[in-house]
Design a protein around this motif. Structure first.
Motif, PDB file in Angstrom:
ATOM      1  N   LEU A  44      -3.431  11.822  -3.411  1.00 17.83           N
ATOM      2  CA  LEU A  44      -3.751  10.406  -3.565  1.00 17.83           C
ATOM      3  C   LEU A  44      -2.840   9.546  -2.700  1.00 17.83           C
ATOM      4  N   THR A  45      -1.561   9.903  -2.624  1.00 15.40           N
ATOM      5  CA  THR A  45      -0.611   9.112  -1.850  1.00 15.40           C
ATOM      6  C   THR A  45      -0.890   9.189  -0.362  1.00 15.40           C
ATOM      7  N   VAL A  46      -1.158  10.396   0.151  1.00 22.58           N
ATOM      8  CA  VAL A  46      -1.406  10.502   1.594  1.00 22.58           C
ATOM      9  C   VAL A  46      -2.703   9.791   1.969  1.00 22.58           C
ATOM     10  N   SER A  47      -3.657   9.732   1.045  1.00 20.38           N
ATOM     11  CA  SER A  47      -4.908   9.030   1.343  1.00 20.38           C
ATOM     12  C   SER A  47      -4.699   7.521   1.381  1.00 20.38           C
ATOM     13  N   LEU A  48      -4.082   6.980   0.323  1.00 18.13           N
ATOM     14  CA  LEU A  48      -3.967   5.531   0.185  1.00 18.13           C
ATOM     15  C   LEU A  48      -2.844   4.929   1.024  1.00 18.13           C
ATOM     16  N   ALA A  49      -1.773   5.682   1.261  1.00 16.84           N
ATOM     17  CA  ALA A  49      -0.612   5.121   1.959  1.00 16.84           C
ATOM     18  C   ALA A  49      -0.549   5.505   3.424  1.00 16.84           C
ATOM     19  N   ASP A  50      -1.389   6.442   3.861  1.00 13.32           N
ATOM     20  CA  ASP A  50      -1.279   6.905   5.239  1.00 13.32           C
ATOM     21  C   ASP A  50      -2.621   6.912   5.955  1.00 13.32           C
ATOM     22  N   LEU A  51      -3.577   7.707   5.471  1.00 12.12           N
ATOM     23  CA  LEU A  51      -4.834   7.872   6.194  1.00 12.12           C
ATOM     24  C   LEU A  51      -5.637   6.581   6.262  1.00 12.12           C
ATOM     25  N   LEU A  52      -5.847   5.928   5.123  1.00 14.90           N
ATOM     26  CA  LEU A  52      -6.705   4.739   5.108  1.00 14.90           C
ATOM     27  C   LEU A  52      -6.102   3.551   5.843  1.00 14.90           C
ATOM     28  N   PRO A  53      -4.807   3.221   5.681  1.00 12.99           N
ATOM     29  CA  PRO A  53      -4.259   2.118   6.475  1.00 12.99           C
ATOM     30  C   PRO A  53      -4.345   2.356   7.979  1.00 12.99           C
ATOM     31  N   GLY A  54      -4.077   3.592   8.407  1.00  9.22           N
ATOM     32  CA  GLY A  54      -4.174   3.886   9.841  1.00  9.22           C
ATOM     33  C   GLY A  54      -5.590   3.761  10.360  1.00  9.22           C
ATOM     34  N   ALA A  55      -6.561   4.245   9.586  1.00  8.69           N
ATOM     35  CA  ALA A  55      -7.957   4.158  10.010  1.00  8.69           C
ATOM     36  C   ALA A  55      -8.427   2.704  10.054  1.00  8.69           C
ATOM     37  N   LEU A  56      -8.027   1.910   9.080  1.00  6.81           N
ATOM     38  CA  LEU A  56      -8.413   0.496   9.069  1.00  6.81           C
ATOM     39  C   LEU A  56      -7.841  -0.234  10.282  1.00  6.81           C
ATOM     40  N   ALA A  57      -6.616   0.098  10.663  1.00  2.00           N
ATOM     41  CA  ALA A  57      -6.027  -0.536  11.843  1.00  2.00           C
ATOM     42  C   ALA A  57      -6.832  -0.214  13.101  1.00  2.00           C
ATOM     43  N   VAL A  58      -7.343   1.017  13.200  1.00  2.00           N
ATOM     44  CA  VAL A  58      -8.162   1.392  14.353  1.00  2.00           C
ATOM     45  C   VAL A  58      -9.469   0.601  14.357  1.00  2.00           C
ATOM     46  N   TYR A  59     -10.120   0.488  13.206  1.00  2.00           N
ATOM     47  CA  TYR A  59     -11.382  -0.246  13.136  1.00  2.00           C
ATOM     48  C   TYR A  59     -11.190  -1.726  13.447  1.00  2.00           C
ATOM     49  N   ARG A  60     -10.093  -2.290  13.026  1.00  2.00           N
ATOM     50  CA  ARG A  60      -9.871  -3.721  13.240  1.00  2.00           C
ATOM     51  C   ARG A  60      -9.562  -4.037  14.696  1.00  2.00           C
ATOM     52  N   GLN A  61      -9.245  -3.050  15.496  1.00  2.00           N
ATOM     53  CA  GLN A  61      -9.039  -3.289  16.924  1.00  2.00           C
ATOM     54  C   GLN A  61     -10.342  -3.579  17.655  1.00  2.00           C
TER      55      GLN A  61
END
Length: 252
Positions: A44-61
């Motif tokens: 749960l931690t690696v999903s919410l604190a690492d994978l999803l924030p990084g992916a959202l940053a890519v999409y927002r570019q």
């Protein structure tokens, strides 16, 4: 490619390390509950604190805020839906261990857990390799997370098998065999998909695996651990969250 491949192999082999625990500590409800809670906390931690924030940053570019959020949520829901479907197709395994009067049930549970882990570890190895190719630091964090949650997965195979058969070495080898599916998945990716990986595809796959991890941790691992031994499951989950956050901070 070889460094991500090596990290994936090491992450998969950690399942065998988890399978060594029954050689040292007799399986019990407390051990199983703590292991399940720990695995759930890590995933749960690696999903919410690492994978999803990084992916959202890519999409927002490349997307406005609302479409970026919709893309992220859609893929996340697809991952959770895929995990739910796989959960319905796989056989159920009893959560409890240490029941000497139910050796047949323990053996069935060990076999079901081993099958589930093989099916789970094949795509997991592929996704770990993708993460390492896209970003070596992200791949290292991903491999660390998977290695940590593979440790209790090894216990989940070895402990009930040990209860059913009393054979410690056989139980540890069964856990190792289930973990070998992870490097097999990575080798398949290396042979089939090499040169065909795009940043958008990798980012989408990371969101999908985050959805799978969220579902497995919240729908399977954590509730299962709480049903066996509440205190051990809560303690294991807290330990998994804290250790994974420390790993993300150190590898960031």
């Amino acid at each position: 490619m070889w460094t991500p491949l090596a990290m994936t192999i090491l992450a998969g082999l950690s399942t065998g390390v988890g399978g060594l625990i029954p050689l040292l500590v007799p399986p019990s409800d407390r051990l199983m509950a703590g292991s399940m809670g720990f695995a759930g906390g890590v995933m749960l931690t690696v999903s919410l604190a690492d994978l999803l924030p990084g992916a959202l940053a890519v999409y927002r570019q490349s997307l406005p805020p609302l479409p970026a959020a919709l893309a992220l949520v859609s893929l996340l829901c697809m991952g959770m839906g895929l995990a739910a479907l796989m959960g319905r197709l796989l056989p159920d395994a009893p959560a409890r261990t240490g029941q000497p009067d139910s050796r047949a049930a323990a053996l069935r549970g060990a076999m079901a857990a081993g099958l589930a882990l093989v099916l789970h570890n094949l795509p997991e190895g592929l996704l770990t390799l993708f993460a390492g190719v896209a970003d070596p630091k992200l791949g290292a964090r991903m491999a660390l997370a998977i290695a940590l949650h593979n440790l209790p997965e090894g216990v989940a195979v070895a402990a009930p098998l040990y209860c059913a058969t009393g054979k410690r070495c056989r139980s540890a080898l069964a856990a190792l065999a289930s973990g070998l599916a992870e490097p097999v998945g990575a080798l398949l990716a290396f042979g089939v998909l090499y040169g065909r990986l795009s940043p958008g595809f990798l980012n989408g796959m990371l969101v999908l695996v985050a959805g799978v991890m969220c579902w497995v941790s919240t729908a399977e691992l954590i509730p299962g651990g709480l049903s066996v031994h509440r205190g051990a499951a809560v303690g294991g989950m807290a330990g998994g969250v804290c250790l994974m956050l420390a790993g993300i901070a150190c590898l960031g």
